[in-house]
Structures are given as C-alpha cells and as structure tokens.
Design a protein around this motif. Structure first.
Motif, PDB file in Angstrom:
ATOM      1  N   THR A 239       0.856  -1.193   0.000  1.00  0.00           N
ATOM      2  CA  THR A 239       0.000   0.000   0.000  1.00  0.00           C
ATOM      3  C   THR A 239       0.893   1.243   0.000  1.00  0.00           C
ATOM      4  N   PRO A 240       0.677   2.152  -0.968  1.00  0.00           N
ATOM      5  CA  PRO A 240       1.536   3.354  -0.992  1.00  0.00           C
ATOM      6  C   PRO A 240       1.220   4.290   0.171  1.00  0.00           C
ATOM      7  N   PRO A 241       2.215   5.057   0.607  1.00  0.00           N
ATOM      8  CA  PRO A 241       2.039   5.880   1.824  1.00  0.00           C
ATOM      9  C   PRO A 241       0.888   6.870   1.723  1.00  0.00           C
ATOM     10  N   GLU A 242       0.585   7.347   0.501  1.00  0.00           N
ATOM     11  CA  GLU A 242      -0.476   8.359   0.398  1.00  0.00           C
ATOM     12  C   GLU A 242      -1.857   7.804   0.739  1.00  0.00           C
ATOM     13  N   LEU A 243      -1.982   6.473   0.785  1.00  0.00           N
ATOM     14  CA  LEU A 243      -3.273   5.881   1.172  1.00  0.00           C
ATOM     15  C   LEU A 243      -3.331   5.527   2.660  1.00  0.00           C
ATOM     16  N   VAL A 244      -2.219   5.746   3.341  1.00  0.00           N
ATOM     17  CA  VAL A 244      -2.157   5.379   4.769  1.00  0.00           C
ATOM     18  C   VAL A 244      -2.403   6.629   5.617  1.00  0.00           C
ATOM     19  N   THR A 245      -3.445   6.595   6.432  1.00  0.00           N
ATOM     20  CA  THR A 245      -3.761   7.757   7.274  1.00  0.00           C
ATOM     21  C   THR A 245      -2.692   7.931   8.352  1.00  0.00           C
ATOM     22  N   ALA A 246      -2.305   6.816   8.973  1.00  0.00           N
ATOM     23  CA  ALA A 246      -1.310   6.901  10.050  1.00  0.00           C
ATOM     24  C   ALA A 246      -0.611   5.559  10.220  1.00  0.00           C
ATOM     25  N   ILE A 247       0.643   5.633  10.642  1.00  0.00           N
ATOM     26  CA  ILE A 247       1.358   4.436  11.092  1.00  0.00           C
ATOM     27  C   ILE A 247       1.557   4.598  12.597  1.00  0.00           C
ATOM     28  N   VAL A 248       1.024   3.625  13.354  1.00  0.00           N
ATOM     29  CA  VAL A 248       1.133   3.679  14.816  1.00  0.00           C
ATOM     30  C   VAL A 248       2.219   2.701  15.244  1.00  0.00           C
ATOM     31  N   THR A 249       3.170   3.184  16.016  1.00  0.00           N
ATOM     32  CA  THR A 249       4.233   2.331  16.558  1.00  0.00           C
ATOM     33  C   THR A 249       4.251   2.507  18.081  1.00  0.00           C
ATOM     34  N   GLU A 250       5.153   1.788  18.732  1.00  0.00           N
ATOM     35  CA  GLU A 250       5.288   1.943  20.189  1.00  0.00           C
ATOM     36  C   GLU A 250       5.846   3.313  20.558  1.00  0.00           C
ATOM     37  N   GLU A 251       6.464   3.986  19.589  1.00  0.00           N
ATOM     38  CA  GLU A 251       7.027   5.326  19.840  1.00  0.00           C
ATOM     39  C   GLU A 251       6.029   6.435  19.533  1.00  0.00           C
ATOM     40  N   GLY A 252       4.840   6.079  19.093  1.00  0.00           N
ATOM     41  CA  GLY A 252       3.835   7.075  18.739  1.00  0.00           C
ATOM     42  C   GLY A 252       3.410   6.921  17.285  1.00  0.00           C
ATOM     43  N   ALA A 253       2.527   7.820  16.864  1.00  0.00           N
ATOM     44  CA  ALA A 253       1.962   7.710  15.515  1.00  0.00           C
ATOM     45  C   ALA A 253       2.617   8.700  14.553  1.00  0.00           C
ATOM     46  N   VAL A 254       2.707   8.290  13.293  1.00  0.00           N
ATOM     47  CA  VAL A 254       3.197   9.171  12.232  1.00  0.00           C
ATOM     48  C   VAL A 254       2.015   9.465  11.299  1.00  0.00           C
ATOM     49  N   SER A 255       1.664  10.721  11.167  1.00  0.00           N
ATOM     50  CA  SER A 255       0.564  11.099  10.289  1.00  0.00           C
ATOM     51  C   SER A 255       0.690  12.587   9.970  1.00  0.00           C
ATOM     52  N   PRO A 256       0.802  12.971   8.716  1.00  0.00           N
ATOM     53  CA  PRO A 256       0.821  12.143   7.524  1.00  0.00           C
ATOM     54  C   PRO A 256       2.107  11.303   7.441  1.00  0.00           C
ATOM     55  N   VAL A 257       2.024  10.259   6.639  1.00  0.00           N
ATOM     56  CA  VAL A 257       3.158   9.349   6.515  1.00  0.00           C
ATOM     57  C   VAL A 257       4.131   9.883   5.468  1.00  0.00           C
ATOM     58  N   THR A 258       5.293  10.318   5.936  1.00  0.00           N
ATOM     59  CA  THR A 258       6.328  10.840   5.033  1.00  0.00           C
ATOM     60  C   THR A 258       7.668  10.185   5.367  1.00  0.00           C
ATOM     61  N   THR A 259       8.589  10.237   4.420  1.00  0.00           N
ATOM     62  CA  THR A 259       9.928   9.690   4.638  1.00  0.00           C
ATOM     63  C   THR A 259      10.581  10.362   5.847  1.00  0.00           C
ATOM     64  N   ALA A 260      10.454  11.684   5.914  1.00  0.00           N
ATOM     65  CA  ALA A 260      11.121  12.432   6.992  1.00  0.00           C
ATOM     66  C   ALA A 260      10.525  12.060   8.353  1.00  0.00           C
ATOM     67  N   ALA A 261       9.203  11.981   8.422  1.00  0.00           N
ATOM     68  CA  ALA A 261       8.562  11.681   9.713  1.00  0.00           C
ATOM     69  C   ALA A 261       8.940  10.272  10.185  1.00  0.00           C
ATOM     70  N   LEU A 262       9.002   9.325   9.252  1.00  0.00           N
ATOM     71  CA  LEU A 262       9.377   7.959   9.630  1.00  0.00           C
ATOM     72  C   LEU A 262      10.832   7.902  10.090  1.00  0.00           C
ATOM     73  N   ALA A 263      11.707   8.611   9.373  1.00  0.00           N
ATOM     74  CA  ALA A 263      13.128   8.619   9.736  1.00  0.00           C
ATOM     75  C   ALA A 263      13.308   9.211  11.128  1.00  0.00           C
ATOM     76  N   GLU A 264      12.537  10.255  11.412  1.00  0.00           N
ATOM     77  CA  GLU A 264      12.631  10.910  12.725  1.00  0.00           C
ATOM     78  C   GLU A 264      12.186   9.942  13.832  1.00  0.00           C
ATOM     79  N   LEU A 265      11.112   9.188  13.541  1.00  0.00           N
ATOM     80  CA  LEU A 265      10.597   8.207  14.503  1.00  0.00           C
ATOM     81  C   LEU A 265      11.632   7.114  14.781  1.00  0.00           C
ATOM     82  N   CYS A 266      12.263   6.628  13.712  1.00  0.00           N
ATOM     83  CA  CYS A 266      13.268   5.562  13.876  1.00  0.00           C
ATOM     84  C   CYS A 266      14.456   6.082  14.674  1.00  0.00           C
TER      85      CYS A 266
END
Ligand code: MRU
Length: 377
Positions: A344-371
């Motif tokens: 599923t491409p990121p533009e169809l994903v409202t949010a990714i929820v992890t143990e560190e919190g949620a990323v929304s909107p889903v972007t490369t930068a936001a995911l990298a920051e979470l990791c």
C-alpha cells in the motif's frame, strides 16, 4: 508467560494465547510452537528440536506474523547454538525462510550478533549459546512491551479520529497474540477499544487463501468476547458502501523508508476502498518493522506462495486429495497467482502507529525521525 494462561471471566477459555515458548527438558532445549495451521479446530503443539524444523514451521505458517517471526527466528538461533549445530548455517536458513517480514531477519540477526560477540569475547560455546538465548528472551519481552504501547497509542488515535466513539473497525489477516510476545499490533488496538467499551464491532476479513482472519482472528476475538463478525474479503466493498466501517486497522510485514506498507494480500484494496469512502486506514506495527534499508514499495520482495493454496482447500482434518494435500476447488492443472502480500503506498495510509507514537501524515522524513527517536531510547 504463565499469566497468559489466565482464565477468562467464564472460567473456561484462556484469554491470551502464547504462540511459542522455550523449554529445557532433560533431553535438551526445545522451542514449542502452537501450530497455527491447525487452529481453530485443534490446539496442537509443534516441538522444534533444531533450526531445520523451525524453518519448515515458518514456511508452512505454523508460526507466522511479522513480530512473532522475529522472536521465533531469534530463538531458532539460540536453539542451534544450545544444541551444538552450526549457528551461521542455521541463522542463514532461518533468515531466508520467508522474505517479506523484515522482523524475521532482524530477530535472527540480533541473536546471531549476541552469539558472535560472546564467542569473540570468551571463546566459550555454552556462554555464547546463553547470550543468544538472552537476546531472544529480550526481544520477546520487548515485543510484549511494544505491543502494550502500540495499543495505547492506537486507541488514543482512534478516539481522536472518531470522537463519537462506538468504533466499528475492519481488520485483515491476524495481528493478535498469535503474532506477538504480547497482545499484538492492530488487534491489540481493537482489544483496547473493546476493554474500554468503545468497540462496537470488529469486522474480520476471512483473508483468502489461508484464512488467517477466519481461523485465527475470529478465534482470538471469540476468546476475548469481542463483538465480531466474519466476512469474505469480497464483501468489504459493500460493507464500506453501507457506511458500516469507521476505521481500518491492519498490521505490517515491512514498512519501507518512504512509508509504503507491505501486509497480507488484500490490504491494498482495503486502503483504496477506505480512501474512496473517507475512512481512516491505520497501520499498527513495531518500529522493528520499519526497514530504512528498503527505500520504497517497489523494493519490497513480495513472497509468492504455491498455487495449490488457491486451487485447493486444505485443512488437517480433510482427506488428502490434491497436490497440496487438500480438496481441489479448481480444475487440475489450473495456474494460480498467489502473492502472500501486497504493498500500500504511503499516500493511502492515514497513520502508522508504533510503540514510539503515531506518524501522520506518513512521510519519509517523519518515519526517519521516529526511527531515530527509537534508537536513542
Ligand atoms: O502470511 P502471514 O500469515 O505471516 O501474514 C501475516 C500478516 O500479513 C500480518 O498482518 C502481519 O505480519 C502483521 S502481524 C502483526
């Protein structure tokens, strides 16, 4: 693990379902799996005495689901070490048993690294085996902790997106305690909503062809006395059209750096439906499922499964007939397209929820920051 055997309110059914456990009988250590191919009819256990048995159990989906594959892979390395097998060979076989869930290679790599480091430090083989086991146990424990935190973050997000409450959630495949050291990923969020009285209905996609939804998620939902309804995958469209779905909650096998999500085949069509019907599509997964080394969806290797899983219906109780040991439902020789996952491409994903919190909107930068944040913890 003992408290997972705690009985539910009716005094009959266990509420949690330990999917695996490490045991040390006098004959030598073993990894005991709840054989998921036989659920829900039969709660049979599969005893792995070496990594080769575990590799086969992974391929046959006796043990499955991204986080649990990581935990099982780590224990598999510990088993090889404790039983005096070639650890490097076992680690390579385990890591390559299924290609899509990144957690498998991560779990194997973690136990292997612990083994190598101890061997280099002390040169002592039993100590190195103990280090691999300690790494597996730590991963197991951390996954249970991550699961609880994902549930809390996911429920908070659901409440924020759906302030009216009475959530009607659609899920796909199986993401509960059968795939985790804890209560799972997406299913754990639905369970938290159920416990707080905020889940009106869990819609369970049956999940063709291996029926993880019907066999496993319904099994887990029933044990927790959740209000759930099973539907064929094909019925999801009319369910959305009838306005019966408030949110989709799914897990993930690998999340690429750009936020593309590989999960059980049938997830992508749900994301398209969700977008069309303005329904949040939420992915719940531990940070270990995010793979910074996979840049985008096209780079994710999608496992192709044997065609007989589609052309035959298999169950342990039915007489052996077709090539895969099941009852044929298509003419002999029919070719089948059977990818285990879709992306599923990121533009169809409202949010990714992890143990560190949620990323929304889903972007490369936001995911990298979470990791990065997770690595600092
Ligand atoms: O082929 P499976 O049964 O291993 O697929 C499992 C899934 O697709 C799950 O949704 C995924 O691993 C996430 S589990 C938290």
């Amino acid at each position: 693990m003992a408290d997972q055997y705690a009985r539910s309110g009716d005094g009959k059914r266990p509420t949690g379902i330990p999917a695996l456990r490490w045991e040390e009988p006098p004959e030598g250590p073993v990894l005991v799996l709840l054989d998921q191919t036989r659920l829900p009819a039969d709660e049979a256990e599969l005893v792995c005495t070496d990594a080769a048995v575990l590799v086969e159990a992974i391929r046959s989906l006796a043990v499955r689901g991204a986080p649990l594959l990581g935990i099982a892979g780590a224990y598999g390395v510990a088993l090889a070490a404790a039983r005096g097998f070639d650890v490097e060979e076992a680690a390579a076989a385990l890591a390559g048993a299924r290609p899509t869930a990144v957690n498998l290679a991560v779990g194997v790599g973690r136990a292997r690294a612990a083994h190598q480091a101890e061997l280099a430090r002390s040169g002592d083989t039993p100590q190195a085996a103990a280090a691999a086991l300690a790494a597996a146990r730590a991963l197991h424990r951390e996954d249970a902790e991550a699961s609880a935190r994902m549930a809390a973050h996911g429920l908070a997000l659901l409440d924020e997106l759906l302030p009216a409450g009475g959530h009607r959630v659609l899920t796909h495949c199986n993401t509960g305690s059968l795939v985790s050291g804890g209560e799972g990923t997406a299913f754990a969020v639905a369970l938290a909503a159920h416990r707080s009285g905020r889940l009106r209905r869990l819609w369970v996609d049956e999940t063709r062809p291996l029926l993880q939804g019907a066999r496993l998620t319904a099994y887990e939902a029933a044990r927790h006395d959740m209000a759930y309804t099973l539907l064929t995958d094909n019925a999801a469209g009319s369910l959305f059209a009838a306005g019966e779905v408030d949110a989709v909650l799914i897990g993930a096998d690998r999340i690429a750096a750009d936020g593309s999500v590989a999960n059980k085949v049938g997830s992508y069509p749900l994301a398209v439906l969700a977008r069309y019907h303005h329904v949040p599509f939420i992915v719940v997964a531990p940070v270990t499922t995010v793979d910074p080394d996979t840049p985008d969806g096209a780079s994710i290797e999608v496992e192709q499964r044997p065609g007989y899983e589609v052309t035959e219906v298999t169950a342990p109780q039915v007489p052996v007939a077709g090539a895969g040991g099941g009852i044929p439902v298509a003419p002999l020789g029919t070719q089948a397209y059977n990818p285990a996952f879709d992306v599923t491409p990121p533009e169809l994903v409202t949010a990714i929820v992890t143990e560190e919190g949620a990323v929304s909107p889903v972007t490369t930068a936001a995911l990298a920051e979470l990791c990065a944040r997770s690595r600092q913890v």
